[in-house]
Design a protein around this motif. Structure first.
Motif, PDB file in Angstrom:
ATOM      1  N   GLU A 125      49.663  55.352  47.270  1.00 64.02           N
ATOM      2  CA  GLU A 125      48.719  56.579  47.195  1.00 64.02           C
ATOM      3  C   GLU A 125      49.618  57.640  46.764  1.00 64.02           C
ATOM      4  OE1 GLU A 125      45.072  54.979  50.173  1.00 64.02           O
ATOM      5  OE2 GLU A 125      47.085  55.809  51.190  1.00 64.02           O
ATOM      6  N   ARG A 126      50.890  57.551  47.469  1.00 59.42           N
ATOM      7  CA  ARG A 126      51.890  58.716  47.365  1.00 59.42           C
ATOM      8  C   ARG A 126      52.215  58.759  45.697  1.00 59.42           C
ATOM      9  NH1 ARG A 126      54.701  56.284  51.738  1.00 59.42           N
ATOM     10  NH2 ARG A 126      56.434  55.675  50.310  1.00 59.42           N
ATOM     11  N   HIS A 127      52.066  57.781  44.986  1.00 59.72           N
ATOM     12  CA  HIS A 127      52.517  57.736  43.581  1.00 59.72           C
ATOM     13  C   HIS A 127      51.104  57.813  42.613  1.00 59.72           C
ATOM     14  CE1 HIS A 127      56.655  56.876  43.618  1.00 59.72           C
ATOM     15  NE2 HIS A 127      56.401  56.262  44.762  1.00 59.72           N
ATOM     16  N   GLY A 128      49.975  58.505  43.304  1.00 61.12           N
ATOM     17  CA  GLY A 128      49.140  58.636  42.439  1.00 61.12           C
ATOM     18  C   GLY A 128      47.646  57.422  42.181  1.00 61.12           C
ATOM     19  N   PHE A 129      47.743  56.210  43.052  1.00 57.24           N
ATOM     20  CA  PHE A 129      46.671  55.263  42.784  1.00 57.24           C
ATOM     21  C   PHE A 129      45.637  55.718  43.865  1.00 57.24           C
ATOM     22  CE2 PHE A 129      50.651  53.028  41.309  1.00 57.24           C
ATOM     23  CZ  PHE A 129      50.017  51.988  40.521  1.00 57.24           C
ATOM     24  N   THR A 130      44.538  55.300  43.401  1.00 62.52           N
ATOM     25  CA  THR A 130      43.438  55.611  44.064  1.00 62.52           C
ATOM     26  C   THR A 130      42.427  54.524  44.278  1.00 62.52           C
ATOM     27  OG1 THR A 130      42.161  56.596  42.135  1.00 62.52           O
ATOM     28  CG2 THR A 130      43.112  58.151  43.558  1.00 62.52           C
ATOM     29  N   MET A 141      43.569  49.033  43.503  1.00 65.27           N
ATOM     30  CA  MET A 141      43.587  50.427  43.303  1.00 65.27           C
ATOM     31  C   MET A 141      44.183  50.841  41.789  1.00 65.27           C
ATOM     32  SD  MET A 141      46.036  51.132  46.736  1.00 65.27           S
ATOM     33  CE  MET A 141      45.653  52.984  46.685  1.00 65.27           C
ATOM     34  N   ILE A 142      43.835  52.010  41.357  1.00 68.39           N
ATOM     35  CA  ILE A 142      44.135  52.292  39.824  1.00 68.39           C
ATOM     36  C   ILE A 142      44.968  53.789  39.681  1.00 68.39           C
ATOM     37  CG2 ILE A 142      41.814  53.403  39.623  1.00 68.39           C
ATOM     38  CD1 ILE A 142      41.919  52.286  36.618  1.00 68.39           C
ATOM     39  N   SER A 145      47.063  57.176  33.658  1.00 68.11           N
ATOM     40  CA  SER A 145      48.253  57.675  33.033  1.00 68.11           C
ATOM     41  C   SER A 145      48.601  59.082  33.331  1.00 68.11           C
ATOM     42  CB  SER A 145      48.460  57.218  31.632  1.00 68.11           C
ATOM     43  OG  SER A 145      47.520  58.261  30.903  1.00 68.11           O
ATOM     44  N   GLY A 146      49.800  59.238  33.628  1.00 71.03           N
ATOM     45  CA  GLY A 146      50.222  60.553  34.128  1.00 71.03           C
ATOM     46  C   GLY A 146      50.087  60.961  35.566  1.00 71.03           C
ATOM     47  N   GLY A 147      49.378  60.105  36.350  1.00 69.73           N
ATOM     48  CA  GLY A 147      49.177  60.269  37.729  1.00 69.73           C
ATOM     49  C   GLY A 147      48.425  61.508  38.086  1.00 69.73           C
ATOM     50  N   PRO A 148      48.587  62.026  39.330  1.00 69.67           N
ATOM     51  CA  PRO A 148      47.618  62.981  39.741  1.00 69.67           C
ATOM     52  C   PRO A 148      48.110  64.404  38.905  1.00 69.67           C
ATOM     53  CG  PRO A 148      48.990  62.420  41.500  1.00 69.67           C
ATOM     54  CD  PRO A 148      49.277  61.471  40.370  1.00 69.67           C
ATOM     55  N   SER A 149      49.340  64.468  38.783  1.00 63.54           N
ATOM     56  CA  SER A 149      49.858  65.815  38.054  1.00 63.54           C
ATOM     57  C   SER A 149      50.933  65.349  36.652  1.00 63.54           C
ATOM     58  CB  SER A 149      50.411  66.635  39.101  1.00 63.54           C
ATOM     59  OG  SER A 149      51.651  65.754  39.668  1.00 63.54           O
TER      60      SER A 149
END
Length: 154
Positions: A125-130, A141-142, A145-149
């Motif tokens: 989750e800290r690395h942008g997986f949801t 989880m997925i 590409s590019g993560g949240p930001s």
């Protein structure tokens, strides 16, 4: 953060990684009523592919493993295990960050599944997986590409 190195796995690494998997997953599998001493190792042996697997070393010793397998619509992050005494010291985040940067350059999303209740979920989750889907045992989880930001700063 500890110093670590990552190298391509070889077929000779399979038993050490299978043993590490058994140690790392034991508490979660026991909590879920699914621990089987032989099966936990055999599942790794059956899926182990050195062409898509890396070994993480700390001080020249095996400390973990990770695999990144290509699929039709994403890459699957698999067999990401880190020795318990090294967890929480930045090694896992460093390894994950490098793999995700590669996937971002390639413009592909990354999928992972973790066991219900596993503390590893927080790392992802800290690395942008949801959350994509879940069942009583697994959480899928997925991460786009590019993560949240666009990049992660952990």
């Amino acid at each position: 953060m500890m110093n670590w190195e990552i190298r391509r796995a070889s077929a000779m690494d399979v038993e050490a990684v299978a043993q590490l998997r058994a140690v790392v997953l034991r508490a979660d599998l026991e909590r879920l009523g699914r621990y089987d001493e032989q099966r936990v190792r055999q599942r790794l042996r059956d899926a182990f592919d050195p062409a898509h697997t890396w070994v993480i070393e700390v001080g020249g010793e095996l400390a973990g493993s990770v695999a990144l397998r290509e699929a039709e619509d994403a890459r699957w992050l698999e067999h990401f295990y880190l020795a318990p005494h090294l967890q929480g010291r930045g090694v896992g985040s460093g390894v994950l960050r490098g793999l995700l940067e590669q996937c971002d350059r390639d413009g592909v999303p990354v999928r992972v599944n973790v066991l219900q209740g596993s503390p590893a979920r927080r790392l992802y989750e800290r690395h942008g997986f949801t959350l994509e889907t879940e069942d009583p045992v697994d959480v899928f989880m997925i991460r786009s590409s590019g993560g949240p930001s666009g990049s992660e700063r952990v």
